[in-house]
Write a protein that holds these residues in place. Structure first.
Motif, mmCIF file in Angstrom:
data_model
loop_
_atom_site.group_PDB
_atom_site.id
_atom_site.type_symbol
_atom_site.label_atom_id
_atom_site.label_comp_id
_atom_site.label_asym_id
_atom_site.label_seq_id
_atom_site.Cartn_x
_atom_site.Cartn_y
_atom_site.Cartn_z
ATOM 1 N N VAL A 74 -3.575 55.918 70.467
ATOM 2 C CA VAL A 74 -3.731 56.181 69.132
ATOM 3 C C VAL A 74 -3.809 55.185 68.032
ATOM 4 C CG1 VAL A 74 -2.898 57.716 67.271
ATOM 5 C CG2 VAL A 74 -2.980 58.685 69.410
ATOM 6 N N THR A 75 -2.783 54.351 68.412
ATOM 7 C CA THR A 75 -2.370 53.092 67.520
ATOM 8 C C THR A 75 -3.844 52.185 67.553
ATOM 9 O OG1 THR A 75 -0.197 53.247 67.862
ATOM 10 C CG2 THR A 75 -1.162 51.057 67.000
ATOM 11 N N VAL A 76 -4.359 51.956 68.701
ATOM 12 C CA VAL A 76 -5.571 51.316 69.184
ATOM 13 C C VAL A 76 -6.799 51.876 68.208
ATOM 14 C CG1 VAL A 76 -7.364 50.517 70.478
ATOM 15 C CG2 VAL A 76 -4.910 50.220 71.122
ATOM 16 N N MET A 114 -1.374 39.633 71.449
ATOM 17 C CA MET A 114 -1.356 40.270 70.253
ATOM 18 C C MET A 114 -0.295 39.602 69.055
ATOM 19 S SD MET A 114 -2.901 42.845 68.665
ATOM 20 C CE MET A 114 -3.783 43.281 69.995
ATOM 21 N N MET A 115 0.825 39.459 69.788
ATOM 22 C CA MET A 115 1.893 38.894 68.778
ATOM 23 C C MET A 115 1.678 37.546 68.273
ATOM 24 S SD MET A 115 5.901 38.658 69.793
ATOM 25 C CE MET A 115 5.665 37.976 71.229
ATOM 26 N N ILE A 116 1.168 36.673 69.311
ATOM 27 C CA ILE A 116 0.804 35.004 68.772
ATOM 28 C C ILE A 116 -0.279 35.293 67.682
ATOM 29 C CG2 ILE A 116 0.099 32.898 69.324
ATOM 30 C CD1 ILE A 116 1.368 33.557 72.149
ATOM 31 N N GLN A 117 -1.307 35.912 68.253
ATOM 32 C CA GLN A 117 -2.571 35.861 67.320
ATOM 33 C C GLN A 117 -2.528 36.369 65.750
ATOM 34 O OE1 GLN A 117 -6.271 36.246 69.532
ATOM 35 N NE2 GLN A 117 -7.476 37.103 67.783
ATOM 36 N N ALA A 174 2.832 42.130 79.711
ATOM 37 C CA ALA A 174 3.596 41.183 78.908
ATOM 38 C C ALA A 174 2.568 40.240 78.358
ATOM 39 C CB ALA A 174 4.750 40.464 79.554
ATOM 40 N N GLY A 175 1.672 39.659 78.906
ATOM 41 C CA GLY A 175 0.441 38.831 78.627
ATOM 42 C C GLY A 175 -0.185 39.471 77.265
ATOM 43 N N ALA A 176 -0.731 40.759 77.446
ATOM 44 C CA ALA A 176 -1.315 41.312 76.465
ATOM 45 C C ALA A 176 -0.225 41.317 75.039
ATOM 46 C CB ALA A 176 -1.515 42.922 76.659
ATOM 47 N N ILE A 211 2.681 46.103 69.809
ATOM 48 C CA ILE A 211 3.417 45.445 70.427
ATOM 49 C C ILE A 211 4.792 45.807 71.034
ATOM 50 C CG2 ILE A 211 4.848 43.288 70.279
ATOM 51 C CD1 ILE A 211 3.009 42.334 68.041
ATOM 52 N N TRP A 212 5.154 46.740 70.408
ATOM 53 C CA TRP A 212 6.346 47.808 70.908
ATOM 54 C C TRP A 212 5.859 48.336 72.162
ATOM 55 C CZ3 TRP A 212 6.758 53.337 69.537
ATOM 56 C CH2 TRP A 212 7.751 53.715 70.373
ATOM 57 N N ARG A 213 4.650 49.179 72.101
ATOM 58 C CA ARG A 213 4.353 49.761 73.439
ATOM 59 C C ARG A 213 4.172 48.744 74.425
ATOM 60 N NH1 ARG A 213 6.856 53.833 73.321
ATOM 61 N NH2 ARG A 213 5.630 54.391 75.247
ATOM 62 N N PHE A 214 3.351 47.780 74.151
ATOM 63 C CA PHE A 214 3.199 46.656 75.413
ATOM 64 C C PHE A 214 4.598 46.720 75.887
ATOM 65 C CE2 PHE A 214 -0.571 44.791 72.973
ATOM 66 C CZ PHE A 214 -1.458 45.573 73.320
ATOM 67 N N PHE A 215 5.673 46.409 75.106
ATOM 68 C CA PHE A 215 6.885 45.920 75.602
ATOM 69 C C PHE A 215 7.552 46.938 76.491
ATOM 70 C CE2 PHE A 215 11.596 46.136 75.383
ATOM 71 C CZ PHE A 215 11.884 45.125 75.770
ATOM 72 N N VAL A 216 7.334 48.486 76.265
ATOM 73 C CA VAL A 216 7.900 49.473 76.787
ATOM 74 C C VAL A 216 7.151 49.595 78.208
ATOM 75 C CG1 VAL A 216 8.113 51.845 76.834
ATOM 76 C CG2 VAL A 216 8.534 50.818 74.786
#
Length: 361
Positions: free
Chosen positions: A16-18, A311-314, A305-307, A285-290
């Motif tokens: 949904v966020t995407v 996202m975080m860096i960009q 983790a790579g995704a 980013i939170w969902r990627f972490f989860v």
């Protein structure tokens, strides 16, 4: 009585966020690019049409990849990385120059930016490489070898696109850091990275010039874009001028729909609107972490983790550039800035993470 097997579904919050970010991005792009489209191409919806087509292709690819077991991409990890190197060499030899940089390959009527493919290729390649050598990763020689393995693509991409090279390097360091049980060894990696960056900056005079422009943008002609972006941010206030009512996009801020679109977001939607966009990225980013912490295996965890690192860096780099917190590096805001190649590969990357989320317990 035997219970039926649990049917796993996608991570709803991530999906949904995407979708919200994609929709918001198209709306903001329409507002930001209408003037430039009308002036340059006599079509206010020129940029929206191209971005819309790329988004449809990316969404179709995302849903297709999300249905595939992510382990099936393991045999393509090395060929994909080699293809990224080959495409980066092709850009240097046959690339199309735009605004003084060679970043695109022309395929008939379409232009393709291989550096966007390289980000996804590096995530898959390092996830495969680390997963294969996880028992040896604590050894300095193995960590060094992994970093050296991605330097070819970093160097090739960085020759014309320093910002993307920094993102790729950041993704690599994050993945190795996440998988390594020892953290002290990252001190020498940080020192080496600073040294490498210093040498890289010194190789071209225009890169050092960017540092001077960053410190005093009002003293340089090339600081014009930065100043106009700051004017846009400052004039937005708390709630902004209203969607579609930006003044800076009317020829004052060059190529407003590209790297500097966040400044127009601030002008039209104010601090509240800009903050909402940032919150959406934080949720992503939170969902990627989860998903990374609950992935069924190391390979899946490393992809997520790579995704997350990507996202975080960009996002951080783009917002830092727009606010003049760091020198201008020419990097897009994911899902918001104009760029067909970028949105396609971002959505394909989201598909990979969604495929991992289906197997999360």
């Amino acid at each position: 009585m035997k219970r039926p097997a649990k049917k796993h579904t996608y991570d709803d919050t991530l999906l949904v966020t995407v979708l919200i970010l994609v929709l918001v991005g198209l709306i903001l792009l329409t507002s930001t690019s209408a003037y430039n489209g009308r002036v340059k191409f006599h079509d206010s919806y020129y940029y929206l049409k191209k971005q819309g087509l790329a988004t449809v292709l990316g969404m179709a690819g995302m849903l297709w990849i999300a249905r595939i077991d992510y382990h099936r991409w393991i045999p393509l990890a090395v060929p994909g990385y080699l293809a990224a190197i080959g495409l980066s060499i092709a850009v240097m030899a046959f690339g199309k120059e735009y605004n003084g940089s060679k970043r695109w390959l022309s395929l008939g009527p379409f232009s393709f930016q291989p550096s966007e493919f390289a980000k996804v290729a590096v995530i898959l390649f390092l996830a495969w490489l680390i997963n294969r050598n996880v028992k040896k990763i604590s050894k300095l020689r193995m960590m060094s070898g992994m970093m050296l393995s991605i330097l070819p693509v970093v160097g090739l991409v960085g020759a014309s696109n320093l910002s993307t090279a920094i993102i790729i390097l950041g993704i690599a360091v994050t993945l190795i850091f996440v998988a390594s049980p020892r953290y002290a060894q990252f001190i020498w990696m940080a020192v080496s990275g600073v040294g490498f960056l210093g040498i890289f900056l010194a190789l071209e005079s225009y890169r050092l010039e960017r540092l001077a422009i960053w410190r005093n943008p009002e003293k340089y002609e090339k600081g014009y874009q930065t100043l106009q972006g700051l004017y846009a941010i400052g004039s937005g206030g708390l709630f902004g001028r209203g969607l579609g009512n930006s003044v800076q996009k009317l020829g004052f801020l060059p190529e407003a729909q590209n790297d500097m679109i966040f400044s127009i977001v601030c002008e039209e939607l104010g601090l509240v609107g800009a903050g909402t966009i940032i919150v959406l990225f934080l949720i992503l980013i939170w969902r990627f972490f989860v998903i990374a912490t609950h992935a069924p295996d190391l390979f899946g965890a490393l992809i997520a983790a790579g995704a997350m690192a990507h996202m975080m860096i960009q996002v951080i780099l783009n917002i830092a550039v727009v606010t003049n917190s760091i020198p201008n590096t020419g990097i897009t805001l994911p899902f918001i800035s104009y760029g067909g190649t970028s949105v396609v590969f971002l959505l394909l990357e989201m598909g990979l993470v969604l495929s991992i989320s289906r197997l999360v317990q």
